[in-house]
Enzyme design. Sequence first.
Site, PDB file in Angstrom:
ATOM      1  N   HIS A  64       0.821  -1.230   0.000  1.00 59.28           N
ATOM      2  CA  HIS A  64       0.000   0.000   0.000  1.00 59.28           C
ATOM      3  C   HIS A  64       0.846   1.268   0.000  1.00 59.28           C
ATOM      4  CE1 HIS A  64       0.022   1.010   4.426  1.00 59.28           C
ATOM      5  NE2 HIS A  64       0.085  -0.277   4.601  1.00 59.28           N
ATOM      6  N   ASP A 177       5.603   1.976   6.919  1.00 59.50           N
ATOM      7  CA  ASP A 177       4.313   1.301   6.704  1.00 59.50           C
ATOM      8  C   ASP A 177       3.558   2.105   5.650  1.00 59.50           C
ATOM      9  OD1 ASP A 177       1.823   0.129   6.853  1.00 59.50           O
ATOM     10  OD2 ASP A 177       1.395   0.775   8.899  1.00 59.50           O
ATOM     11  N   GLU A 206      -5.300   1.756   2.314  1.00 59.27           N
ATOM     12  CA  GLU A 206      -5.231   0.569   3.183  1.00 59.27           C
ATOM     13  C   GLU A 206      -5.506   0.938   4.627  1.00 59.27           C
ATOM     14  OE1 GLU A 206      -3.180  -2.466   5.800  1.00 59.27           O
ATOM     15  OE2 GLU A 206      -2.908  -0.302   5.696  1.00 59.27           O
ATOM     16  N   GLU A 207      -4.941   2.074   5.043  1.00 56.38           N
ATOM     17  CA  GLU A 207      -4.998   2.454   6.466  1.00 56.38           C
ATOM     18  C   GLU A 207      -6.403   2.828   6.934  1.00 56.38           C
ATOM     19  OE1 GLU A 207      -2.717   1.941   8.475  1.00 56.38           O
ATOM     20  OE2 GLU A 207      -0.808   1.939   7.393  1.00 56.38           O
ATOM     21  N   ASP A 229       3.991  -6.013   3.742  1.00 62.25           N
ATOM     22  CA  ASP A 229       3.696  -4.921   4.674  1.00 62.25           C
ATOM     23  C   ASP A 229       4.705  -4.951   5.815  1.00 62.25           C
ATOM     24  OD1 ASP A 229       2.287  -2.790   5.927  1.00 62.25           O
ATOM     25  OD2 ASP A 229       0.386  -3.577   5.208  1.00 62.25           O
ATOM     26  N   HIS A 324       3.237   2.878  13.239  1.00 62.46           N
ATOM     27  CA  HIS A 324       2.241   3.947  13.365  1.00 62.46           C
ATOM     28  C   HIS A 324       2.686   5.079  14.293  1.00 62.46           C
ATOM     29  CE1 HIS A 324      -1.571   2.148  11.359  1.00 62.46           C
ATOM     30  NE2 HIS A 324      -0.472   1.823  10.720  1.00 62.46           N
TER      31      HIS A 324
HETATM   32 CO    CO Z   1      -0.466   0.608   8.884  1.00 63.62          CO
HETATM   33 ZN    ZN Z   2       0.594  -1.248   6.440  1.00 63.58          ZN
END
Ligand code: CO
Ligand code: ZN
Length: 352
Positions: A64, A177, A206-207, A229, A324
Amino acid sequence: MSLFELLKRLSEAPGVSGFEYSVSNIIRDELKNHVNSIQTDKLGNLICVKEGLKEKPTLMIAAHMDEIGLIVKHVDEKGFLRFAKLGGISDHLLLGSRVAIHTRKGIVYGVIGCKPIHLMREEERKQLVPYDKMFIDIGAKSREEAEEFGVRVGDPITLERNLIQLKNNLVCGKAFDDRVGCAILIEVLKNSKPKSRVYGVFTVQEEVGLRGATVSAFSLNPDVGIAIDVTTSADHPEVSEHESPVKVGLGPAILVADGRRDSLAGGLISNINLRNKLIELAERLKIPYQVEVAEGGTTDATAIHLTQKGIPSCVLSIPTRYVHSFSEVLSLKDAENLVKLLTAFVEEEFSP
Ligand code: CO
Ligand code: ZN
């Protein structure tokens, strides 16, 4: 370009969910001479097709493009901005951060302001400030002035973080990420001679709920799906080993199952043949790897495997610390090893 330089470029590019175009442009540029076709679908997914010796079985590899970030929600009359969050962000990571607001007139810089410690009452000092009590200061004097600078409701906001190098091949930066997944997928598409057709899909959104993977998997209807990922690796103080067994630097992780904490609901149970094939390949090529059960999160592979009549899928991931946060840490060695493993996989016969 080395994997390090590619990751640096992708990590520093802005691209919160729904606003991935800068990242998409970099990838298109990198791959234009290395794949058979590149298309952007109606949601913004970048679909790169690399033909193999035969058409079937087709393999979709997803990474992503979007990163977690913020979006302008309100501009007040004094010129301060309020924001909403795009993706899972802990509020305490935001205070005092420098941000870039991507406006129609270019980047406007700002800072997430907070009350100084001097003005906090005793009990306030112990409390977490929720994000809806925060604001962004861009230096504007009024709403009109903020608008003159180009700032409007709906503008995407990224955190300002350059990539830095730590010791032992570790790097630290924002949006690993899943820009590390994008960098790996670019390398695999560039350097492999696939046995059968590969769809390299750089997905959007995606998030905020695996949205790009959902529609691209449906339209491509591949025979096999793999998502690349990051995975949480809390191999550091204050987390016990059994809570987060995967470690940075010991090789990419091959996923057995993921999903919500306490139930593994809403996730993926990897196809057994596919997972075993990847493990067998890593053993044979002497590529270090880790096998993982990941509680608390999921990936694009979850959307892919529930498409159409069901698609055998698996996840390959890079162990990453502080996922994150806006300063994620991973090992370039793990990324290089995943490029090797995935390259070998696309070059070998596999039927699901
Ligand atoms: Co993520
Ligand atoms: Zn991810």
